[in-house]
Scaffold this motif. Structure first.
Motif, short mmCIF file in Angstrom:
data_model
loop_
_atom_site.label_atom_id
_atom_site.label_comp_id
_atom_site.label_asym_id
_atom_site.label_seq_id
_atom_site.Cartn_x
_atom_site.Cartn_y
_atom_site.Cartn_z
N HIS A 125 0.82 -1.22 0.00
CA HIS A 125 0.00 0.00 0.00
C HIS A 125 0.85 1.27 0.00
N VAL A 132 -6.29 -0.15 -2.02
CA VAL A 132 -6.81 -1.26 -1.23
C VAL A 132 -7.55 -2.27 -2.10
N THR A 133 -8.23 -1.79 -3.13
CA THR A 133 -8.96 -2.72 -4.01
C THR A 133 -8.00 -3.69 -4.71
N ALA A 136 -6.71 -6.19 -2.12
CA ALA A 136 -7.75 -7.19 -1.83
C ALA A 136 -7.78 -8.25 -2.92
N TYR A 143 -12.81 -6.38 -0.07
CA TYR A 143 -12.33 -5.02 0.19
C TYR A 143 -12.36 -4.69 1.69
N PRO A 144 -13.48 -4.98 2.40
CA PRO A 144 -13.48 -4.68 3.84
C PRO A 144 -12.41 -5.45 4.62
N LYS A 147 -9.08 -3.71 3.97
CA LYS A 147 -9.04 -2.43 4.66
C LYS A 147 -8.82 -2.62 6.16
N THR A 148 -9.50 -3.59 6.73
CA THR A 148 -9.35 -3.88 8.16
C THR A 148 -7.95 -4.37 8.48
N LEU A 150 -5.22 -3.81 6.81
CA LEU A 150 -4.29 -2.70 6.65
C LEU A 150 -4.35 -1.78 7.85
N TYR A 151 -5.54 -1.50 8.35
CA TYR A 151 -5.70 -0.67 9.54
C TYR A 151 -4.98 -1.32 10.73
#
Length: 169
Positions: A125, A132-133, A136, A143-144, A147-148, A150-151
Motif C-alpha cells: 500500500h 486497497v482494491t 484485496a 475489500y473490507p 481495509k481492516t 491494513l488498519y
C-alpha cells in the motif's frame, strides 16, 4: 487480445494520452510511466470495452493513477513530517534531510519487526502505491477485509514504533 490490436490502439491514443498525462504531472518520466501503466492495464480490460470506450477509459485511468500517486506522496509527507509547519517551498536544510533519513530508517526497522502479512500489506500500500482494491484482489480478500487488515497492520506498526521510542507519529 491480439498484440496488433494493442499496437493499433497505442498508435491511435498513445500521443494524446501522453500529452494528457504530461499536463497532469508536469514531468516527462512520470507521464510516460502513467501511459505505460495504462496501456499495460488495457491488455486485461480490452475484452470488456468497446472501441468507443477505450480512449476515455485510458484517460480516466491515467487521471485516477495520478491522483493516487498524489495522495500517496501527501500521506508520506505527513507521515515523515518532512515539511513541518513550513508553507513555502524552500529546500530542506542538511539537518532536516538527516532527520528525515533517520526517520525513514526507524520506520523500516519497525516494519521489519512486523509479521510477514503485516509487512506485505504495508509495503504494497505505502511503498508500491497499491490501492486497497488491488491489494484485496491480489491477496484474495474482500475489500473490507483488506481495509481492516491494513488498519490493524498500521496500528501494530505504530505500537512497535512507540515501543522503540519513535515519537514522530
Amino acid at each position: 487480445m491480439e498484440k496488433d490490436q494493442l499496437t493499433q490502439l497505442y498508435e491511435r491514443y498513445g500521443e494524446e494520452t501522453y500529452w494528457y498525462s504530461l499536463s497532469l504531472t508536469k514531468n516527462r518520466e512520470q507521464a510516460q510511466e502513467l501511459v505505460s501503466d495504462a496501456f499495460f492495464r488495457l491488455m486485461t480490460a480490452l475484452d470488456e470495452l468497446t472501441e468507443e470506450q477505450v480512449k476515455f477509459w485510458l484517460l480516466r485511468l491515467i487521471k485516477n493513477r495520478f491522483y493516487d500517486q498524489q495522495r500517496y506522496q501527501n500521506r508520506w509527507q505527513k507521515w515523515f513530517r518532512l515539511n513541518g509547519d513550513k508553507t513555502d517551498s524552500s529546500p530542506a536544510t542538511p539537518l532536516e534531510t538527516l532527520l528525515a533519513d533517520e526517520t525513514k530508517q526507524q520506520l523500516y526497522r519497525g516494519i521489519e519487526q512486523l509479521s510477514a502479512n503485516d509487512r506485505e500489506l504495508l509495503l504494497l500500500h505505502y511503498f508500491n502505491d497499491w490501492p486497497v482494491t488491488d491489494i484485496a484482489s491480489f491477496l484474495d480478500l474482500t475489500y473490507p477485509q483488506a481495509k481492516t487488515r491494513l488498519y490493524r497492520a498500521r496500528k501494530r506498526l505504530k505500537e512497535v514504533l512507540e515501543h522503540d521510542g519513535f515519537t514522530e507519529i
